[in-house]
Design a protein around this motif. Structure first.
Motif, PDB file in Angstrom:
ATOM      1  N   GLU A 146      10.020   5.768 -17.617  1.00 35.49           N
ATOM      2  CA  GLU A 146       8.584   5.692 -17.331  1.00 35.49           C
ATOM      3  C   GLU A 146       8.241   4.381 -16.617  1.00 35.49           C
ATOM      4  OE1 GLU A 146       7.221   8.478 -21.079  1.00 35.49           O
ATOM      5  OE2 GLU A 146       6.464   6.429 -20.997  1.00 35.49           O
ATOM      6  N   GLN A 147       8.906   3.313 -17.038  1.00 33.09           N
ATOM      7  CA  GLN A 147       8.662   2.015 -16.392  1.00 33.09           C
ATOM      8  C   GLN A 147       9.058   2.078 -14.914  1.00 33.09           C
ATOM      9  OE1 GLN A 147       6.958  -0.472 -17.034  1.00 33.09           O
ATOM     10  NE2 GLN A 147       8.020  -2.398 -17.124  1.00 33.09           N
ATOM     11  N   ALA A 148      10.223   2.693 -14.643  1.00 32.55           N
ATOM     12  CA  ALA A 148      10.716   2.782 -13.263  1.00 32.55           C
ATOM     13  C   ALA A 148       9.792   3.668 -12.419  1.00 32.55           C
ATOM     14  CB  ALA A 148      12.133   3.335 -13.262  1.00 32.55           C
ATOM     15  N   LEU A 149       9.326   4.777 -13.002  1.00 30.15           N
ATOM     16  CA  LEU A 149       8.425   5.664 -12.251  1.00 30.15           C
ATOM     17  C   LEU A 149       7.102   4.971 -11.956  1.00 30.15           C
ATOM     18  CD1 LEU A 149       9.131   9.002 -14.175  1.00 30.15           C
ATOM     19  CD2 LEU A 149       9.786   8.469 -11.814  1.00 30.15           C
ATOM     20  N   ALA A 150       6.654   4.166 -12.916  1.00 33.33           N
ATOM     21  CA  ALA A 150       5.386   3.453 -12.730  1.00 33.33           C
ATOM     22  C   ALA A 150       5.523   2.339 -11.692  1.00 33.33           C
ATOM     23  CB  ALA A 150       4.908   2.877 -14.061  1.00 33.33           C
ATOM     24  N   LEU A 151       6.716   1.733 -11.603  1.00 30.91           N
ATOM     25  CA  LEU A 151       6.900   0.610 -10.669  1.00 30.91           C
ATOM     26  C   LEU A 151       7.353   1.058  -9.277  1.00 30.91           C
ATOM     27  CD1 LEU A 151       8.735  -2.027 -12.917  1.00 30.91           C
ATOM     28  CD2 LEU A 151       6.420  -2.191 -12.035  1.00 30.91           C
ATOM     29  N   GLY A 194       0.833  -1.208   0.000  1.00 27.43           N
ATOM     30  CA  GLY A 194       0.000   0.000   0.000  1.00 27.43           C
ATOM     31  C   GLY A 194       0.865   1.255   0.000  1.00 27.43           C
ATOM     32  N   PHE A 195       1.973   1.209   0.770  1.00 24.57           N
ATOM     33  CA  PHE A 195       2.896   2.347   0.844  1.00 24.57           C
ATOM     34  C   PHE A 195       3.485   2.622  -0.547  1.00 24.57           C
ATOM     35  CE2 PHE A 195       7.202   4.003   1.410  1.00 24.57           C
ATOM     36  CZ  PHE A 195       6.978   5.088   2.251  1.00 24.57           C
ATOM     37  N   LEU A 196       3.919   1.561  -1.202  1.00 27.23           N
ATOM     38  CA  LEU A 196       4.535   1.730  -2.528  1.00 27.23           C
ATOM     39  C   LEU A 196       3.511   2.172  -3.572  1.00 27.23           C
ATOM     40  CD1 LEU A 196       7.191  -1.025  -3.121  1.00 27.23           C
ATOM     41  CD2 LEU A 196       7.520   1.433  -2.975  1.00 27.23           C
ATOM     42  N   ALA A 197       2.308   1.673  -3.439  1.00 24.67           N
ATOM     43  CA  ALA A 197       1.265   2.058  -4.404  1.00 24.67           C
ATOM     44  C   ALA A 197       1.084   3.569  -4.405  1.00 24.67           C
ATOM     45  CB  ALA A 197      -0.036   1.343  -4.068  1.00 24.67           C
ATOM     46  N   LYS A 198       1.224   4.186  -3.208  1.00 31.66           N
ATOM     47  CA  LYS A 198       1.067   5.648  -3.123  1.00 31.66           C
ATOM     48  C   LYS A 198       2.260   6.377  -3.716  1.00 31.66           C
ATOM     49  CE  LYS A 198      -1.824   5.664   0.967  1.00 31.66           C
ATOM     50  NZ  LYS A 198      -1.421   5.196   2.266  1.00 31.66           N
ATOM     51  N   LYS A 199       3.417   5.722  -3.712  1.00 33.04           N
ATOM     52  CA  LYS A 199       4.642   6.350  -4.234  1.00 33.04           C
ATOM     53  C   LYS A 199       4.707   6.296  -5.766  1.00 33.04           C
ATOM     54  CE  LYS A 199       6.643   7.391  -0.378  1.00 33.04           C
ATOM     55  NZ  LYS A 199       6.745   8.821  -0.086  1.00 33.04           N
ATOM     56  N   GLY A 206       8.152   4.698  -8.396  1.00 35.34           N
ATOM     57  CA  GLY A 206       7.899   6.084  -8.001  1.00 35.34           C
ATOM     58  C   GLY A 206       9.149   6.941  -8.108  1.00 35.34           C
ATOM     59  N   PRO A 207       8.985   8.254  -8.098  1.00 30.91           N
ATOM     60  CA  PRO A 207      10.103   9.160  -8.376  1.00 30.91           C
ATOM     61  C   PRO A 207      11.241   9.119  -7.353  1.00 30.91           C
ATOM     62  CG  PRO A 207       8.104  10.379  -7.816  1.00 30.91           C
ATOM     63  CD  PRO A 207       7.702   8.959  -7.971  1.00 30.91           C
TER      64      PRO A 207
END
Ligand SMILES: Cc1cc2nc3c(=O)[nH]c(=O)nc-3n(C[C@H](O)[C@H](O)[C@H](O)COP(=O)(O)OP(=O)(O)OC[C@H]3O[C@@H](n4cnc5c(N)ncnc54)[C@H](O)[C@@H]3O)c2cc1C
Length: 286
Positions: free
Chosen positions: A135-140, A117-122, A142-143
């Protein structure tokens, strides 16, 4: 005179040669370097007895019982378990992404249940179909995790901006909701007990196998004899179809008169101001 030719005496070429010999074939192995082993080649330093992996640390790991049975014919393994640390802004974190790294980096105390859940928000949920590595890394991830651990390390490794690398390179992000800091998850892992070179020597030690070193195979030599090639495909075709984008590799070696240099066998350097990707400390082979 030979039933098969194997080009390249790396771990693949040595395995293929031995499997063919086991089936009764006469095999010629051609290797353009002056020694067998390919990327897994190692030397024992005569003054210290330390095994130096000339092309970076190589840990044997497999989940495949057949592979494990095959390699165990030629060597025993020590009980080494690989751990990799990532250094970012003078602080070391355990890879891969898991509770140790994430809790330390974000200064939180997540439980296994709370991590997804924590990562989903990131994560950057605005990216639909990632078109490149960034884009793949940001989607998986987060920034924050991307900027700290993936962006600059990847740029150094490939010598390219991650925006210009394919998304496929990061199809999935190994994520562990545990405190396990082992880098590989396979049940079978270790370093050959007497070093990698002994393994390749044992594999090639068959009356049906001949090895020719310092011999560069070219496509012009292709004959009716079945040939198994393990070199670079673009080089084989003399770059007629272009050059492939290989990962950049350059090694420098050094000696330090210390009992311990960095406290771990491999540390990855993730920041852009450090002009290399990793330091390997070879004496840490248990
Ligand atoms: C820094 C680094 C660390 C790695 N760590 C690990 C790890 O810990 N665990 C792991 O499982 N994998 C690891 N790998 C991947 C591993 O190195 C490779 O998967 C493996 O070595 C590939 O073996 P190979 O025999 O296919 O190729 P190679 O090892 O590349 O062997 C190919 C051989 O063919 C020879 N050759 C090429 N062209 C010709 C020609 N025309 N004529 C004659 N000879 C030729 C080359 O000289 C070479 O000896 C790592 C890779 C790198 C770069």
């Amino acid at each position: 005179m030979y039933d098969s030719i194997v080009v390249g005496a790396g771990i693949w070429g040595c395995s293929v040669a031995r499997l063919l010999a086991d089936r009764g074939k006469r095999v010629l192995v051609l290797e353009r370097r002056s020694a067998v082993g390919g990327n897994c080649r190692s030397d024992i330093d005569p003054s210290t007895g330390i095994e130096v992996h000339l092309h970076g640390s190589h840990i044997f790991h497999t989940s495949d019982e057949k592979v494990w049975r095959f390699i165990r014919r030629f060597t025993d393994f020590n009980c080494y378990r690989h751990q990799v640390m990532a250094k970012h802004r003078d602080r070391c974190y355990f890879l891969p992404l898991g509770l140790p790294l994430i809790n330390a980096f974000f200064n939180v105390n997540l439980s296994p249940r709370e991590l997804p859940g924590f990562l989903a928000k990131k994560r950057d949920s605005s990216i639909g179909a990632p078109g490149n590595f960034e884009e793949q890394a940001l989607a998986l991830a987060g920034p924050e995790l991307y900027e700290a651990f993936l962006k600059n390390y990847t740029a150094k490794q490939w010598n390219r901006d991650p925006k210009n690398l394919p998304a496929d390179l990061l199809r999935r992000l190994p994520l562990r909701a545990t405190y396990d800091t082992g880098y590989f998850a396979d049940p079978h892992q270790g370093i050959p007990a007497a070093g990698y070179q002994k393994v390749f020597e044992a594999m090639l030690d068959s009356p049906r196998i001949d090895v020719k070193l310092n011999t560069d195979f070219t496509i012009a030599e292709l004959s009716d004899v079945p040939t198994y090639y393990s070199g670079a495909p673009d080089r084989l075709f003399e770059y007629r179809f272009g050059a492939l984008p290989w990962r950049s590799l350059r090694f420098e070696t050094g000696r330090e008169a210390l009992t311990d240099f960095q406290g771990n066998s491999v540390i990855n350097y993730c920041d852009p101001d450090i002009p290399y990707t990793r330091i390997h400390e070879f004496k840490r082979r248990l």
